[in-house]
Design a protein around this motif. Structure first.
Motif, PDB file in Angstrom:
ATOM      1  N   LYS A  12       0.805  -1.022  -0.256  1.00 44.81           N
ATOM      2  CA  LYS A  12       0.093  -0.001   0.192  1.00 44.81           C
ATOM      3  C   LYS A  12       0.797   1.299   0.269  1.00 44.81           C
ATOM      4  N   LYS A  13       1.882   1.096   0.449  1.00 47.16           N
ATOM      5  CA  LYS A  13       2.837   2.277   0.476  1.00 47.16           C
ATOM      6  C   LYS A  13       4.450   2.171   0.394  1.00 47.16           C
ATOM      7  N   GLU A  14       5.280   3.161  -0.629  1.00 45.68           N
ATOM      8  CA  GLU A  14       6.844   2.296  -1.154  1.00 45.68           C
ATOM      9  C   GLU A  14       7.512   2.396   0.451  1.00 45.68           C
ATOM     10  N   GLY A  15       8.140   1.242   0.970  1.00 44.97           N
ATOM     11  CA  GLY A  15       8.919   1.657   2.284  1.00 44.97           C
ATOM     12  C   GLY A  15       8.356   1.147   2.966  1.00 44.97           C
ATOM     13  N   ARG A  16       7.112   1.046   3.435  1.00 51.56           N
ATOM     14  CA  ARG A  16       6.664   0.341   4.680  1.00 51.56           C
ATOM     15  C   ARG A  16       6.911  -1.064   4.690  1.00 51.56           C
ATOM     16  N   LYS A  17       7.459  -1.479   5.632  1.00 50.01           N
ATOM     17  CA  LYS A  17       7.433  -2.710   5.969  1.00 50.01           C
ATOM     18  C   LYS A  17       6.513  -3.735   6.034  1.00 50.01           C
ATOM     19  N   ASP A  18       6.010  -4.595   5.293  1.00 48.05           N
ATOM     20  CA  ASP A  18       4.412  -5.269   5.125  1.00 48.05           C
ATOM     21  C   ASP A  18       4.740  -6.663   5.271  1.00 48.05           C
ATOM     22  N   VAL A  19       6.104  -6.922   5.029  1.00 51.32           N
ATOM     23  CA  VAL A  19       5.902  -8.665   4.127  1.00 51.32           C
ATOM     24  C   VAL A  19       6.455  -9.147   6.123  1.00 51.32           C
ATOM     25  N   VAL A  20       5.953 -10.369   6.557  1.00 47.59           N
ATOM     26  CA  VAL A  20       6.779 -11.255   7.642  1.00 47.59           C
ATOM     27  C   VAL A  20       7.152 -12.478   8.034  1.00 47.59           C
ATOM     28  N   VAL A  21       8.529 -13.143   7.367  1.00 46.73           N
ATOM     29  CA  VAL A  21       8.282 -14.608   8.019  1.00 46.73           C
ATOM     30  C   VAL A  21       8.780 -15.163   8.526  1.00 46.73           C
ATOM     31  N   MET A  22       7.909 -15.747   9.483  1.00 49.80           N
ATOM     32  CA  MET A  22       8.847 -16.573  10.645  1.00 49.80           C
ATOM     33  C   MET A  22       9.185 -17.805  10.164  1.00 49.80           C
ATOM     34  N   ARG A  23      10.526 -19.186  10.673  1.00 49.56           N
ATOM     35  CA  ARG A  23      10.724 -19.901  11.038  1.00 49.56           C
ATOM     36  C   ARG A  23      10.299 -20.379  12.102  1.00 49.56           C
ATOM     37  N   CYS A  24       9.452 -21.947  12.068  1.00 51.44           N
ATOM     38  CA  CYS A  24       9.344 -22.465  12.872  1.00 51.44           C
ATOM     39  C   CYS A  24      10.591 -23.889  13.360  1.00 51.44           C
ATOM     40  N   ALA A  25      11.131 -24.257  14.101  1.00 51.50           N
ATOM     41  CA  ALA A  25      12.165 -25.204  14.478  1.00 51.50           C
ATOM     42  C   ALA A  25      11.655 -26.725  13.840  1.00 51.50           C
ATOM     43  N   GLN A  26      12.348 -27.125  12.895  1.00 50.37           N
ATOM     44  CA  GLN A  26      11.365 -28.946  12.995  1.00 50.37           C
ATOM     45  C   GLN A  26      11.300 -29.568  14.191  1.00 50.37           C
ATOM     46  N   GLY A  27       9.795 -30.205  13.829  1.00 49.49           N
ATOM     47  CA  GLY A  27       9.195 -31.347  14.820  1.00 49.49           C
ATOM     48  C   GLY A  27       8.537 -29.938  15.302  1.00 49.49           C
ATOM     49  N   SER A  28       8.170 -28.663  15.823  1.00 51.34           N
ATOM     50  CA  SER A  28       7.348 -27.364  16.777  1.00 51.34           C
ATOM     51  C   SER A  28       5.980 -28.854  16.466  1.00 51.34           C
ATOM     52  N   SER A  29       5.423 -27.950  17.145  1.00 56.41           N
ATOM     53  CA  SER A  29       3.364 -28.054  17.556  1.00 56.41           C
ATOM     54  C   SER A  29       3.360 -26.758  16.951  1.00 56.41           C
ATOM     55  N   VAL A  30       2.508 -26.783  15.875  1.00 61.38           N
ATOM     56  CA  VAL A  30       1.606 -25.402  15.720  1.00 61.38           C
ATOM     57  C   VAL A  30      -0.255 -26.143  15.271  1.00 61.38           C
ATOM     58  N   ALA A  31      -0.866 -24.969  16.405  1.00 63.93           N
ATOM     59  CA  ALA A  31      -2.504 -25.247  16.509  1.00 63.93           C
ATOM     60  C   ALA A  31      -2.701 -23.766  16.261  1.00 63.93           C
ATOM     61  N   GLY A  32      -4.128 -23.572  15.889  1.00 67.94           N
ATOM     62  CA  GLY A  32      -4.273 -22.120  14.684  1.00 67.94           C
ATOM     63  C   GLY A  32      -6.223 -22.543  15.569  1.00 67.94           C
ATOM     64  N   VAL A  33      -7.110 -21.327  15.628  1.00 66.48           N
ATOM     65  CA  VAL A  33      -7.909 -20.912  14.925  1.00 66.48           C
ATOM     66  C   VAL A  33      -8.196 -19.826  14.448  1.00 66.48           C
ATOM     67  N   TYR A  34      -9.455 -20.138  13.672  1.00 66.16           N
ATOM     68  CA  TYR A  34     -10.048 -18.719  13.045  1.00 66.16           C
ATOM     69  C   TYR A  34     -10.779 -18.851  13.112  1.00 66.16           C
ATOM     70  N   THR A  35     -11.321 -17.771  11.928  1.00 68.27           N
ATOM     71  CA  THR A  35     -13.032 -16.790  11.451  1.00 68.27           C
ATOM     72  C   THR A  35     -13.365 -17.528  11.468  1.00 68.27           C
ATOM     73  N   GLN A  36     -14.591 -17.378  12.440  1.00 69.74           N
ATOM     74  CA  GLN A  36     -16.107 -18.313  11.682  1.00 69.74           C
ATOM     75  C   GLN A  36     -16.866 -17.117  10.609  1.00 69.74           C
ATOM     76  N   ASN A  37     -16.363 -16.509   9.916  1.00 70.96           N
ATOM     77  CA  ASN A  37     -16.820 -15.897   8.859  1.00 70.96           C
ATOM     78  C   ASN A  37     -17.148 -16.998   7.304  1.00 70.96           C
ATOM     79  N   ALA A  38     -18.200 -16.941   7.081  1.00 72.39           N
ATOM     80  CA  ALA A  38     -18.323 -17.742   6.069  1.00 72.39           C
ATOM     81  C   ALA A  38     -17.719 -17.332   4.892  1.00 72.39           C
ATOM     82  N   PHE A  39     -16.649 -16.049   4.668  1.00 73.62           N
ATOM     83  CA  PHE A  39     -16.482 -15.428   3.576  1.00 73.62           C
ATOM     84  C   PHE A  39     -14.804 -15.412   4.190  1.00 73.62           C
ATOM     85  N   CYS A  40     -14.835 -16.042   4.722  1.00 71.53           N
ATOM     86  CA  CYS A  40     -12.866 -16.007   4.957  1.00 71.53           C
ATOM     87  C   CYS A  40     -12.436 -15.717   3.760  1.00 71.53           C
ATOM     88  N   ALA A  41     -11.179 -15.614   3.911  1.00 68.73           N
ATOM     89  CA  ALA A  41     -10.294 -15.241   3.108  1.00 68.73           C
ATOM     90  C   ALA A  41      -8.941 -16.823   2.453  1.00 68.73           C
TER      91      ALA A  41
END
Length: 405
Positions: free
Chosen positions: A27-56
């Protein structure tokens, strides 16, 4: 205009988890707008998400990968990639594939996240062009910069950290969140990420994160709009020197659960404190319900009422609006003659009518405060629920009227 939101305190790095930030200029030049995260091998990853039917599109991919071994997370701001159909799914997959090629994993080991304007095509090339810089920036102590990188209309970054000890081992939890508008339980237009060096089985963590969300991110409301992109992720790297948690009966599990809920609450409340145009931070507590749901119904009725929210902004102790919301919340066979209402510790309604001890001056003094509690006593049962919300100001209207310009 954040309410009581302090500068970031010490953010402890989490062993086995790294973050990298780059600028894609979405949206704006120069703005920090991308983030990458690295998980160690063997990590447990869990998530919960929107209940909007139009989910992205990215939410759809995350849900499809819930049982995969996850190696990386990638976030972009400025574009939600929501209501974009099949092309949106292809775009999210292209970002995952581009990252996978660079790091030597499969695309199915990557969880994508997007936040920003709904209904516009994702600028895939801009994001993929920024991946090399984000990867080169990966380091464990990048939480503060990453918290800035995931912001949209937020005015301040939101992050916090915890450490606790058990049997001589120090465990760390650090997290960040974003969100300021389109905020309502189930969840909000928010992203939340917590990493810990504790070891825990993935299925156990997935069960726990649902409870955590229901005590934190599912208990906040700014404007009553449930977003298309909400995501809350916990990554457990297992790099602490302790055995992996495999059941809920251990002391370590209970300590971890307490710390995780506490941290998630802080991150969730930070979103409310930085609500778009907010001038008040409001705690709504409902006690004495027959069920938890009827307590929540009353709390949401209060938190979502434009009349109450504008009275809060005006510092107007118009307590009749609160009583009205309690009445239309839909509690079966509610006897208003049993209901008591308090502003902080000042009783304004007693047995369904104005409290004899209450004065307008008392109410006005409380409503002038930046932090206010509204407590409802239903006197019907033993259940209680608490949520956090804001007022509704001129600035909220301005921000959202100008959001796409």
């Amino acid at each position: 205009m954040a309410v009581g939101l302090a500068p970031l305190a010490t953010l402890h790095p989490v062993a086995g988890f790294e973050l990298g930030i780059a600028s894609a200029g979405i949206k704006k030049e120069g703005r920090k707008d991308v983030v990458v995260m690295r998980c160690a091998q063997g990590s447990s990853v869990a998530g919960v998400y929107t209940q909007n039917a139009f989910c992205a599109a990215p939410v759809q991919l995350c849900k499809a990968r819930k049982e995969n071994e996850i190696a990386y997370l990638v976030v972009n701001t400025g574009n939600a990639n929501a209501a974009t159909g099949e092309l949106g799914l292809q775009a999210a997959q292209q970002v995952c594939s581009a990252l996978a090629e660079r790091v030597g994993v499969t695309a199915e080991q990557i969880l994508p996240f997007s936040t920003g304007v709904i209904g516009e095509p994702l600028p895939v090339e801009k994001i993929t062009n920024a991946l090399d810089a984000a990867l080169a920036d990966l380091k464990p102590n990048n939480w503060a910069h990453a918290a800035e990188g995931i912001m949209t209309t937020d005015t301040l970054p939101k992050a916090a950290s915890r450490q606790f000890q058990h049997n001589g081992v120090t465990f760390t939890l650090t997290g960040m969140s974003k969100g300021a508008g389109m905020i309502r339980p189930n969840m909000a237009t928010m992203l939340g990420y917590i990493a810990t060096d504790i070891g825990i089985e993935q299925k156990l963590l997935q069960s726990l994160i649902k409870e955590v969300a229901n005590k934190s991110f599912n208990r906040i409301s700014i404007d009553g709009d449930t977003s298309t992109n909400d995501s809350f992720i916990v990554v457990a790297t297992g790099k602490a020197s302790a055995d992996k948690i495999t059941d809920t009966t251990t002391k370590l599990y209970e300590l971890f659960r307490e710390q995780l809920i506490d941290l998630a609450k802080e991150l969730a409340q930070a979103i409310v404190r930085d609500g778009e145009g907010a001038t008040k931070f409001v705690t709504v507590q409902v006690n004495g319900g027959k069920t938890a749901q009827e307590c929540l119904d009353v709390a949401y009725a209060i938190a979502h009422s434009p009349l109450i929210k504008t009275a809060l902004f005006a510092s107007d102790p118009n307590w009749g609006r609160i009583a009205c919301a309690v009445g239309y919340a839909g509690v079966p066979d509610l006897d208003s003659r049993q209901v008591d209402i308090y502003l902080d510790d000042v009783q304004i309604v007693e047995s369904g009518g104005r409290a004899a001890s209450y004065t307008e001056e008392q109410g006005a003094a409380i409503m002038q405060q930046a932090e206010i509690s509204i407590r409802i006593e239903l006197a019907r049962g033993t259940f209680s629920e608490t949520l956090w919300t804001t007022d509704l100001s001129y600035e909220y209207v301005r921000i959202n009227a100008d959001y796409r310009s």
